[in-house]
Motif scaffolding. Structure first.
Motif, PDB file in Angstrom:
ATOM      1  N   GLY A 461      42.148  32.476  46.464  1.00 47.68           N
ATOM      2  CA  GLY A 461      41.798  32.865  47.888  1.00 47.68           C
ATOM      3  C   GLY A 461      41.207  34.245  47.656  1.00 47.68           C
ATOM      4  N   ALA A 462      40.921  34.933  46.706  1.00 47.25           N
ATOM      5  CA  ALA A 462      40.363  36.275  46.659  1.00 47.25           C
ATOM      6  C   ALA A 462      38.692  36.217  46.613  1.00 47.25           C
ATOM      7  CB  ALA A 462      40.603  37.040  45.419  1.00 47.25           C
ATOM      8  N   GLN A 463      38.065  37.419  46.791  1.00 54.66           N
ATOM      9  CA  GLN A 463      36.566  37.646  46.752  1.00 54.66           C
ATOM     10  C   GLN A 463      36.303  38.511  45.663  1.00 54.66           C
ATOM     11  OE1 GLN A 463      36.867  38.073  51.155  1.00 54.66           O
ATOM     12  NE2 GLN A 463      34.558  37.433  50.900  1.00 54.66           N
ATOM     13  N   ALA A 464      34.936  38.701  45.328  1.00 55.11           N
ATOM     14  CA  ALA A 464      34.783  39.527  44.202  1.00 55.11           C
ATOM     15  C   ALA A 464      33.171  40.278  44.426  1.00 55.11           C
ATOM     16  CB  ALA A 464      34.757  38.695  42.757  1.00 55.11           C
ATOM     17  N   TYR A 465      33.028  41.331  43.820  1.00 52.40           N
ATOM     18  CA  TYR A 465      31.888  41.955  43.817  1.00 52.40           C
ATOM     19  C   TYR A 465      30.982  41.900  42.396  1.00 52.40           C
ATOM     20  CZ  TYR A 465      33.023  44.592  47.873  1.00 52.40           C
ATOM     21  OH  TYR A 465      33.702  45.042  49.216  1.00 52.40           O
ATOM     22  N   VAL A 466      29.871  41.536  42.338  1.00 53.28           N
ATOM     23  CA  VAL A 466      28.983  41.833  40.862  1.00 53.28           C
ATOM     24  C   VAL A 466      28.052  42.961  41.167  1.00 53.28           C
ATOM     25  CG1 VAL A 466      27.681  40.651  39.310  1.00 53.28           C
ATOM     26  CG2 VAL A 466      29.662  39.404  40.387  1.00 53.28           C
ATOM     27  N   MET A 490      24.817  31.593  41.794  1.00 49.38           N
ATOM     28  CA  MET A 490      24.736  30.686  42.864  1.00 49.38           C
ATOM     29  C   MET A 490      24.814  29.270  42.060  1.00 49.38           C
ATOM     30  SD  MET A 490      22.143  31.060  46.248  1.00 49.38           S
ATOM     31  CE  MET A 490      20.949  30.896  45.144  1.00 49.38           C
ATOM     32  N   GLN A 491      24.159  29.160  40.892  1.00 52.63           N
ATOM     33  CA  GLN A 491      24.346  27.657  40.302  1.00 52.63           C
ATOM     34  C   GLN A 491      25.699  27.564  39.843  1.00 52.63           C
ATOM     35  OE1 GLN A 491      20.924  27.214  37.541  1.00 52.63           O
ATOM     36  NE2 GLN A 491      19.410  27.693  39.087  1.00 52.63           N
ATOM     37  N   TYR A 492      26.125  28.803  39.307  1.00 53.04           N
ATOM     38  CA  TYR A 492      27.275  28.635  38.574  1.00 53.04           C
ATOM     39  C   TYR A 492      28.512  28.248  39.234  1.00 53.04           C
ATOM     40  CZ  TYR A 492      31.597  29.895  35.561  1.00 53.04           C
ATOM     41  OH  TYR A 492      32.572  29.770  34.730  1.00 53.04           O
ATOM     42  N   PHE A 493      28.522  28.805  40.556  1.00 56.46           N
ATOM     43  CA  PHE A 493      29.732  28.505  41.567  1.00 56.46           C
ATOM     44  C   PHE A 493      29.475  27.429  42.533  1.00 56.46           C
ATOM     45  CE2 PHE A 493      30.559  33.144  40.399  1.00 56.46           C
ATOM     46  CZ  PHE A 493      31.771  32.789  39.791  1.00 56.46           C
ATOM     47  N   ALA A 494      28.363  26.939  42.569  1.00 63.51           N
ATOM     48  CA  ALA A 494      28.063  25.861  43.592  1.00 63.51           C
ATOM     49  C   ALA A 494      28.863  24.468  43.041  1.00 63.51           C
ATOM     50  CB  ALA A 494      26.695  25.596  43.715  1.00 63.51           C
ATOM     51  N   PRO A 495      29.114  23.645  44.011  1.00 67.24           N
ATOM     52  CA  PRO A 495      28.972  24.126  45.470  1.00 67.24           C
ATOM     53  C   PRO A 495      30.149  24.486  46.222  1.00 67.24           C
ATOM     54  CG  PRO A 495      29.779  21.651  44.997  1.00 67.24           C
ATOM     55  CD  PRO A 495      29.596  22.357  43.616  1.00 67.24           C
ATOM     56  N   LYS A 496      31.274  24.800  45.331  1.00 65.23           N
ATOM     57  CA  LYS A 496      32.459  25.312  45.915  1.00 65.23           C
ATOM     58  C   LYS A 496      32.290  26.623  46.513  1.00 65.23           C
ATOM     59  CE  LYS A 496      37.473  24.995  44.865  1.00 65.23           C
ATOM     60  NZ  LYS A 496      38.421  24.880  44.117  1.00 65.23           N
ATOM     61  N   VAL A 499      27.600  32.612  47.260  1.00 68.88           N
ATOM     62  CA  VAL A 499      27.159  33.823  46.747  1.00 68.88           C
ATOM     63  C   VAL A 499      26.121  34.342  47.795  1.00 68.88           C
ATOM     64  CG1 VAL A 499      26.291  35.037  44.840  1.00 68.88           C
ATOM     65  CG2 VAL A 499      27.546  32.902  44.483  1.00 68.88           C
ATOM     66  N   GLY A 500      26.489  35.733  48.105  1.00 70.61           N
ATOM     67  CA  GLY A 500      25.763  36.552  48.735  1.00 70.61           C
ATOM     68  C   GLY A 500      24.806  37.742  48.177  1.00 70.61           C
ATOM     69  N   LEU A 501      23.869  38.049  48.651  1.00 68.48           N
ATOM     70  CA  LEU A 501      23.022  39.353  48.062  1.00 68.48           C
ATOM     71  C   LEU A 501      22.668  40.402  48.892  1.00 68.48           C
ATOM     72  CD1 LEU A 501      21.261  40.146  45.592  1.00 68.48           C
ATOM     73  CD2 LEU A 501      19.279  38.826  46.683  1.00 68.48           C
ATOM     74  N   MET A 515      26.924  41.908  54.901  1.00 66.04           N
ATOM     75  CA  MET A 515      28.525  42.528  54.961  1.00 66.04           C
ATOM     76  C   MET A 515      29.235  41.721  55.951  1.00 66.04           C
ATOM     77  SD  MET A 515      28.832  44.545  52.597  1.00 66.04           S
ATOM     78  CE  MET A 515      30.681  44.829  53.017  1.00 66.04           C
ATOM     79  N   ALA A 516      28.893  41.529  56.994  1.00 67.00           N
ATOM     80  CA  ALA A 516      29.836  40.856  58.061  1.00 67.00           C
ATOM     81  C   ALA A 516      29.950  39.487  57.547  1.00 67.00           C
ATOM     82  CB  ALA A 516      29.103  40.866  59.334  1.00 67.00           C
ATOM     83  N   ALA A 517      29.327  38.759  57.009  1.00 66.67           N
ATOM     84  CA  ALA A 517      29.599  37.346  56.459  1.00 66.67           C
ATOM     85  C   ALA A 517      30.619  37.560  55.205  1.00 66.67           C
ATOM     86  CB  ALA A 517      28.157  36.830  55.851  1.00 66.67           C
ATOM     87  N   PHE A 518      30.302  38.493  54.296  1.00 65.99           N
ATOM     88  CA  PHE A 518      31.075  38.768  53.264  1.00 65.99           C
ATOM     89  C   PHE A 518      32.635  39.317  53.969  1.00 65.99           C
ATOM     90  CE2 PHE A 518      32.743  41.230  49.616  1.00 65.99           C
ATOM     91  CZ  PHE A 518      32.882  40.276  48.715  1.00 65.99           C
ATOM     92  N   LYS A 519      32.939  40.046  54.868  1.00 66.78           N
ATOM     93  CA  LYS A 519      34.044  40.219  55.411  1.00 66.78           C
ATOM     94  C   LYS A 519      34.789  39.099  55.954  1.00 66.78           C
ATOM     95  CE  LYS A 519      34.552  44.408  57.125  1.00 66.78           C
ATOM     96  NZ  LYS A 519      34.925  45.951  57.763  1.00 66.78           N
ATOM     97  N   GLN A 520      34.143  38.141  56.500  1.00 66.32           N
ATOM     98  CA  GLN A 520      34.457  37.030  57.126  1.00 66.32           C
ATOM     99  C   GLN A 520      34.819  35.778  56.203  1.00 66.32           C
ATOM    100  OE1 GLN A 520      35.393  36.670  60.267  1.00 66.32           O
ATOM    101  NE2 GLN A 520      34.755  38.807  60.491  1.00 66.32           N
ATOM    102  N   ASN A 521      34.594  36.144  54.903  1.00 69.53           N
ATOM    103  CA  ASN A 521      34.707  35.253  53.754  1.00 69.53           C
ATOM    104  C   ASN A 521      33.864  34.262  53.610  1.00 69.53           C
ATOM    105  OD1 ASN A 521      35.716  34.458  51.423  1.00 69.53           O
ATOM    106  ND2 ASN A 521      37.981  33.809  52.234  1.00 69.53           N
ATOM    107  N   GLU A 522      32.670  34.155  54.406  1.00 71.05           N
ATOM    108  CA  GLU A 522      31.800  33.141  54.275  1.00 71.05           C
ATOM    109  C   GLU A 522      30.932  33.187  52.947  1.00 71.05           C
ATOM    110  OE1 GLU A 522      28.717  33.805  57.466  1.00 71.05           O
ATOM    111  OE2 GLU A 522      30.629  33.931  59.060  1.00 71.05           O
ATOM    112  N   PHE A 523      30.974  34.473  52.448  1.00 70.28           N
ATOM    113  CA  PHE A 523      30.397  34.519  50.897  1.00 70.28           C
ATOM    114  C   PHE A 523      31.810  34.771  50.056  1.00 70.28           C
ATOM    115  CE2 PHE A 523      26.591  36.446  52.820  1.00 70.28           C
ATOM    116  CZ  PHE A 523      26.010  35.251  52.678  1.00 70.28           C
TER     117      PHE A 523
END
Length: 676
Positions: A461-466, A490-496, A499-501, A515-523
C-alpha cells in the motif's frame, strides 16, 4: 601619501603596466600590498641525504662535468651536467632552458633549485639561483603574462619601502597581544619577504585573523544598524499563544520550544528581527513559523509567508489552515497563476487589514502589493531567493521582522559568513516516533533488485519516488532520463500500478495536478527530476530511488531523501550509482553513514566548497584573500566573538569615536565590495 593612492604613483608603472595591474584587481597601494603570495619556495640549501624523493630543494655545489646541450624535436632542448655536493655527485637536467648553459662553468660553485628524485640521484632543474637569493623563502604570487612574478616583487618591495610608515594596525593592541599576532608592518614584511618559514607562518596567521576580524566587524555593525533603524516591538498576547499551543495535536519537541522562545522574545524587543531558523528535513519548522505568525496576528498585525514554488505555497496554506481556526485567523493564498478577479479582491482585503496571514510565491513582492500592517515575514527555503528579492519583501511591508527558514542544514562555517548578520536558531531534534530512513548505495547492475523492492512496497500500500538528473536524453551525459525511465516503469508496473511524471518543464498547473494525483494515490510511482526536492509532503511514500546519484551534491541528496519518512511506515532510500571518481565515492559513503543533515552539510562544504553548496549568486559569500573559513573555522569564530564584543562596547554617544569607526570601515572594507 595614502594607502589608497593609485599604483601609478610607483616608478615603473606606465599605462600598459597599470592596465595589467588592474586586470589582477590591483588599483591602489593597499591592493598591491594585500596581493599576498600563493605559496613560498624554500630556497635554503640542503644535502641530498636530507631530502625525500619528489621534494623541491636547493642544492649548492661544484659543477663537476661540462654541461652538455642536446636538441631534439621542435625547439626542444635538454642540458645535462653533474653537481658535486660535498662527496656526492648528483645528475642535473634542465629541459627547454638553453640559456642555462651560459650560467654553468666547470669547477665553479652554483646553486640549483629543482625537484629531487632520490632513487636515481637526479635533480630536475627549475632555475639557477642568484647568490643573493639563496637561503631564503621566495614568494610565488598570482601573476599574469602582462605582470609576471619578477615585476610584482619589484613593485611590492618598492611599495613596502615607500609606504611602510602608513601601515597602521587595524586590530586593537589588546587583541593582538591576546592571540600573539604581529603588527601590520611586521605582517606585511613577513608575507612578502619572510626571513624563514616561521615568520611566514606567523604573518599568514595574522593576515587571516585581520581579514576575518574586519569582515566580522562590518557584519556586526550592519546588524546593529539594521536593528536600531528598523525595529519595533510586536506586543503579542502571550495567553492566546499558550492556548493556541495547547490546541496542537502533538507535543512540541524541546528543540521547537527553545526556538519558539527565541523568536517570540525577538518579536517583543524593540529591535528589528533578522533570524534564520534552520532544521533538518521533518524537524517541524512549519509549526514554529505558524506560532510566530500567530503571535504577530495576536498583536493586531499581519504576517506573510513566501515560498519558492506554488506547490510548496499551497502545501503551507493547507497545513496552516489545519492549525488555525478560520473564525480567528483569515489565511489567503496568492500565486502568479491566480485569476485577475480573485487576485484583486485579495489585494483589497489585504490593504484593508482583513487578511491576517498571506501565503504565496514571488507574487508577494509585486509592485501592486500593499499590506495594512505587516509585522512578520517568513521566507521558506530562503536560499532559493536572491538578496534583492528578500529586500523587496521588507520594503513593501514597512520593514517587518524577518524569519528565514531553511531545511538545508548550514554548517557553522557558513552560518558565520554567509549568514553572519542573522541570529540563528537551530531545531536539532526530530519529533518523537520518527523512524530513521534506511539508506543503501547500489551499483547500476542492482537496479532491478531495487525495482523489485519497490514492487513489494507497493503491494503493502505504499508509494515510491524515482528521481533522475535529466528530463530528456542527452548525447553528452550517460545518465538516466525522466522520460525513458517513465516509459520503462509504466510497462513494468502495468496494469496494476500507475506511474506519474513530474519535471520542471511542465506548467505550474500541470505540476500541481501531478502532485495532487500522487498525494491522492492515483499514481503509486512518481518519476521526477529534482523539482520534488523541497517541501513536498506525501506521508504514504516510503521509497526514494535516485538514479545516477553521484551527479547530485550531498545537500541535494539529503533533501531528496527527506521526501520519504514523513509517515508511519519504515522508509528507504536507494542511491543507484557507479561513481568514476573518489569524490563521487565519498559522497555515496557519506549518505549511507549518516542521516544527520548537519554532518552532511559540513562534508559537502569540504568536498565542493562554499560557492557550490549555496550558490554564489544567492549566498553573497565573501571571497577571502588569505583566510580559509572552512579550515580556519575556530579562528573565524574567535574573530566573530571579538568583533561582537568590540561593537557592543563602543560608545555610540561619542561622535569622534563614530567618525573614527566610519573612516576605519570605509578604508578597510573595499575588498569586500562583492559581499554587498
Amino acid at each position: 601619501m595614502e594607502l589608497n593612492d593609485s599604483v601609478e604613483t610607483l616608478s615603473g608603472v606606465g599605462p600598459k603596466r597599470l592596465d595589467g595591474l588592474h586586470h589582477l584587481g590591483i588599483f591602489t597601494i593597499e591592493d598591491l600590498l594585500s596581493h599576498f603570495p600563493l605559496r613560498y619556495s624554500d630556497l635554503a640549501t640542503k644535502l641530498p641525504s636530507q631530502v625525500g624523493s619528489g621534494e623541491k630543494v636547493t642544492f649548492k655545489g661544484i659543477v663537476s662535468s661540462e654541461p652538455v646541450l642536446a636538441r631534439y624535436g621542435y625547439r626542444k632542448t635538454r642540458i645535462n651536467f653533474r653537481l658535486l655536493i660535498e662527496h656526492e655527485n648528483v645528475a642535473v637536467t634542465f629541459f627547454n632552458q638553453p640559456w642555462v648553459q651560459d650560467k654553468i662553468h666547470l669547477g665553479e660553485e652554483v646553486a640549483v633549485y629543482g625537484t629531487y628524485e632520490q632513487r636515481r640521484q637526479t635533480l630536475m632543474g627549475i632555475r639557477i639561483l642568484a647568490k643573493d637569493s639563496m637561503d631564503e623563502l621566495q614568494a610565488t604570487y598570482p601573476a599574469s603574462k602582462e605582470i609576471p612574478q619578477k615585476t610584482l616583487k619589484v613593485l611590492i618591495e618598492q611599495a613596502l619601502g615607500k609606504y611602510k610608515t602608513l601601515l597602521v594596525d587595524l586590530i586593537p593592541e589588546s587583541i593582538r597581544i591576546r592571540y600573539q599576532l604581529l603588527s601590520r608592518v611586521e605582517m606585511m614584511f613577513g608575507m612578502h619577504v619572510p626571513k624563514d618559514g616561521i615568520q611566514a607562518q606567523a604573518a599568514r596567521r595574522t593576515a587571516s585573523f585581520e581579514e576575518f576580524f574586519l569582515f566580522q566587524m562590518r557584519i556586526q555593525l550592519l546588524k546593529m544598524t539594521d536593528q536600531a533603524n528598523h525595529g519595533r516591538s510586536i506586543k503579542f498576547d502571550n495567553n492566546k499563544l499558550k492556548k493556541f499551543i495547547q490546541t496542537l495535536p502533538f507535543e512540541l519537541t524541546n528543540a521547537q520550544k527553545k526556538v519558539v522562545n527565541e523568536i517570540v522574545a525577538d518579536l517583543r524587543r524593540p529591535k528589528h528581527m533578522n533570524r534564520l531558523l534552520q532544521g533538518d528535513v521533518g524537524s517541524g519548522k512549519t509549526v514554529v513559523a505558524a506560532l510566530a505568525m500567530y503571535a504577530a496576528v495576536s498583536a493586531g498585525m499581519q504576517a506573510a509567508l513566501m515560498a519558492p514554488t506554488e506547490i510548496l505555497a499551497q502545501q503551507h496554506a493547507k497545513t496552516l489552515s489545519q492549525f488555525f481556526d478560520v473564525k480567528d485567523v483569515r489565511i489567503e493564498l496568492l500565486t502568479g497563476a491566480m485569476k485577475a478577479g480573485p487576485r484583486r479582491q485579495i489585494l483589497t482585503d489585504l490593504e484593508n487589514g482583513e487578511i491576517d496571514i498571506l501565503i504565496g510565491t514571488h507574487a508577494l513582492i509585486q509592485t501592486d502589493i500593499a499590506f495594512h500592517n505587516l509585522g512578520l515575514a517568513v521566507i521558506d527555503e530562503q536560499h532559493r531567493f536572491g538578496v534583492k528579492q528578500r529586500a523587496k519583501l521588507r520594503e513593501i511591508g514597512m520593514n517587518p521582522d524577518i524569519l528565514a527558514m531553511t531545511a538545508t542544514p548550514i554548517p557553522r562555517t557558513l552560518a558565520i559568513t554567509a549568514y553572519g548578520e542573522m541570529d540563528v536558531s537551530v531545531i536539532d531534534q526530530l519529533p518523537a516516533g520518527r523512524r530513521p530512513i534506511k539508506t543503501e548505495w547500489l551499483r547500476n547492475n542492482e537496479f532491478d533488485n531495487a525495482i523489485k523492492f519497490i514492487q513489494k512496497q507497493l503491494e503493502s500500500g505504499a508509494q515510491a519516488y524515482v528521481v533522475t538528473p535529466l528530463i530528456e536524453e542527452s548525447e553528452t551525459l550517460d545518465v538516466q532520463n525522466a522520460h525513458a525511465v517513465y516509459e520503462d516503469l509504466m510497462q513494468y508496473f502495468a496494469p496494476k500500478y500507475q506511474v506519474g511524471l513530474l519535471h520542471g518543464r511542465l506548467s505550474n498547473q500541470e505540476k500541481d495536478d501531478v502532485m495532487a494525483a500522487f498525494k491522492q494515490n492515483e499514481f503509486q510511482v512518481l518519476v521526477a527530476t529534482t523539482v520534488i526536492e523541497v517541501g513536498v509532503d506525501v506521508p504514504n511514500s516510503s521509497v526514494m530511488l535516485i538514479l545516477d546519484a553521484d551527479r547530485f551534491g550531498l545537500a541535494q541528496l539529503h533533501q531528496l531523501r527527506g521526501r520519504v519518512g514523513r509517515g508511519q511506515r519504515q522508509s528507504y532510500t536507494f542511491l543507484i550509482s557507479d561513481p568514476k571518481t573518489q569524490f563521487g565515492i565519498e559522497r555515496m559513503e557519506a549518505m549511507v553513514q549518516t542521516t544527520n543533515g548537519f554532518v552532511l552539510a559540513q562534508k559537502d562544504l569540504e568536498l565542493r566548497g562554499a560557492g557550490d553548496v549555496l550558490g554564489n549568486r544567492q549566498s553573497g559569500l565573501p571571497e577571502f584573500k588569505v583566510g580559509d573559513p572552512v579550515n580556519d573555522l575556530i579562528m573565524m569564530e574567535t574573530a566573530q566573538q571579538e568583533a561582537i564584543e568590540m561593537v557592543n562596547t563602543l560608545n555610540w554617544a561619542d561622535q569622534s569615536e563614530n567618525l573614527q569607526l566610519s573612516q576605519f570601515l570605509s578604508e578597510t572594507m573595499e575588498r569586500y565590495r562583492n559581499f554587498d
